[in-house]
Design a protein around this motif. Structure first.
Motif, PDB file in Angstrom:
ATOM      1  N   SER A 212       0.812  -1.219   0.000  1.00 25.58           N
ATOM      2  CA  SER A 212       0.000   0.000   0.000  1.00 25.58           C
ATOM      3  C   SER A 212       0.844   1.268   0.000  1.00 25.58           C
ATOM      4  CB  SER A 212      -0.933   0.013   1.222  1.00 25.58           C
ATOM      5  OG  SER A 212      -0.179  -0.026   2.422  1.00 25.58           O
ATOM      6  N   GLY A 213       2.074   1.187   0.483  1.00 22.50           N
ATOM      7  CA  GLY A 213       2.938   2.366   0.543  1.00 22.50           C
ATOM      8  C   GLY A 213       3.833   2.489  -0.674  1.00 22.50           C
ATOM      9  N   ARG A 214       4.843   3.339  -0.544  1.00 23.50           N
ATOM     10  CA  ARG A 214       5.764   3.538  -1.670  1.00 23.50           C
ATOM     11  C   ARG A 214       6.602   2.302  -1.932  1.00 23.50           C
ATOM     12  NH1 ARG A 214      10.912   5.195  -2.596  1.00 23.50           N
ATOM     13  NH2 ARG A 214      11.371   5.327  -0.360  1.00 23.50           N
ATOM     14  N   GLU A 226      12.297  -5.249   1.941  1.00 26.51           N
ATOM     15  CA  GLU A 226      11.579  -4.159   1.286  1.00 26.51           C
ATOM     16  C   GLU A 226      12.172  -3.880  -0.083  1.00 26.51           C
ATOM     17  OE1 GLU A 226      11.123  -0.538   3.373  1.00 26.51           O
ATOM     18  OE2 GLU A 226      10.276  -1.444   5.177  1.00 26.51           O
TER      19      GLU A 226
END
Length: 423
Positions: A212-214, A226
């Motif tokens: 959902s994030g960058r 990540e």
């Protein structure tokens, strides 16, 4: 270059192909592999004294195939099955001649072609078996019950499932991917070449993907990772099992495509005997039987390796049932079949191996197929990128040659090129 670091889930040939292409362009690539080896459903076992193909064993599309071109530098031993001699037994232990088999195959190909033409005009899908039965009744093709049974068995060994489960409208999506089938008992050279100099974290199971994030966050049994973009190359069966969860959930169209397609099964059993009791000049030994649990096909590996080894192959629901029953039951069934063909006095094997792709939690099947009410479009949707962050590869994402090594390899290259083009 905007994106420098990429994580790839799965170090099968799709993941390795993507990693190699990305590394060529300067990306830092890390592969997360749940198993303890690279190659995925490409695996070779040497316990019988020869390279025994537990997974992929063919180069489909012969000399036109990109896989054929890739492996040429390793000087591989290939066998063209157009030239293979065969001996096929029926339930009465009578054999069928190669000439008769050729005529039967031509009849059956005509039936399949007519089925394709007729189903293109239909709006409703039906099982391929139903379409075949309709054409046989309509046109009166000269196939007796045993000849038809053999062709259906043989087709199921390539599709991984019985024709009663295949979509009559869409089962054959191969397009221009034609050609002969070349036996290759080991893909090890290619896998080792692709694996060389790659950063691979083995025994690392991804169980959650949050995007959902960058950045995309991966939760695994070996810690968290990540990356701004990832490539997911796990088999269709793993996606269907929901052992990897997504936050947010995948789009409905993607979830529907994953559930629409199915995993077929091809189970192999390798038997090493103290001596050879079968004809050496028969590369293929078939048992054209309606018995549900008979092993219908054996490859005579003694022809290639001069060791008394047979490779038994069985597909579809029966293969799944035998795998669930365990290796011993599978071996016993193969020996029982051979005794029906060559007599009760044949020796017991001195060593044996068997595959378990249907029960393997990191595959749940051998390769994909299109069931009734699914279509080739589902392969395309499975290949769609999600949010410019999640990229999908694997044989089940490559419509024109799904269920093959070539499809898996090309899908990895395709996803790598997508990332390269937007970076």
């Amino acid at each position: 270059m905007k994106y420098q670091s990429i994580y790839i889930i799965g170090a099968g040939i799709a993941g390795l192909a993507a990693a190699s292409k990305l590394k060529e362009k300067g990306f830092k690539v890390t592969l997360l592999e749940a198993k303890n080896y690279a190659g995925g459903r490409i695996k070779t076992d040497y316990s019988l004294g020869i390279p025994f193909p537990m997974g992929a064993a063919f180069v489909h599309g012969d000399y036109n195939s990109i896989i054929y071109r890739l492996i040429q530098k390793y000087n591989p031993k290939l066998y063209d099955f157009n030239q293979a001699s065969a001996i096929i037994f029926d339930s009465n232990n009578q054999t069928t001649t190669t000439t008769r088999l050729g005529k039967t195959r031509n009849y059956f190909e005509q039936i399949l072609k007519k089925s394709r033409r007729q189903m293109q005009l239909e709006t409703k899908d039906i099982p391929l078996q139903e379409s075949i039965n309709h054409i046989l009744k309509q046109d009166g093709y000269q196939l007796n019950e045993m000849e038809l049974n053999w062709e259906l068995l043989y087709l199921s060994l390539f599709t991984g499932i019985e024709t009663k489960f295949l979509s009559a409208k869409h089962w054959d999506q191969m397009g221009d991917f034609n050609g002969d089938h070349l036996l290759l008992t080991s893909y090890d050279d290619l896998i080792k070449d692709l694996e060389k100099d790659q950063e691979i974290h083995f025994n690392t199971q991804v169980n959650h993907i949050e995007y959902s994030g960058r950045r995309v966050k991966l939760t695994t049994n070996k810690g968290n990772f990540e990356s701004e973009k990832i490539i997911i190359t796990v088999p269709l069966g793993v996606l269907q099992s929901n052992q990897i969860t997504f936050d947010p959930m995948l789009p409905e169209t993607k979830k529907l495509a994953i559930q629409n397609l199915k995993m077929g099964q091809l189970t192999k059993v390798g038997l090493l005997f103290p001596y050879q009791f079968w004809p050496n000049d028969a590369v293929i030994i078939g048992f054209n039987s309606t018995l549900a649990d008979a092993v219908p096909l054996f490859f005579n590996l003694a022809y290639f390796f001069e060791k008394p080894i047979l490779l038994g192959a069985i597909s579809g629901e029966t293969a799944i049932q035998l795998e669930n029953a365990g290796k011993n039951q599978l071996v016993e069934q193969a020996i029982s079949t051979l005794r029906q063909l060559f007599g009760n006095d044949i020796p017991n094997p001195i060593a044996s191996i068997a595959t378990n792709w249907a029960t393997d939690p990191f595959s749940y099947g051998a390769y994909s197929y299109i069931p009734v009410s699914a279509s080739g479009n589902d392969f395309d949707v499975l290949a769609d990128t999600v949010g410019d962050k999640l990229f999908f590869a694997g044989e089940a994402s490559y419509r024109e040659c799904h269920s093959t090594v070539q499809g898996a390899y090309l899908s990895g290259v395709r996803e790598a090129m997508k990332i390269i083009s937007i970076s």
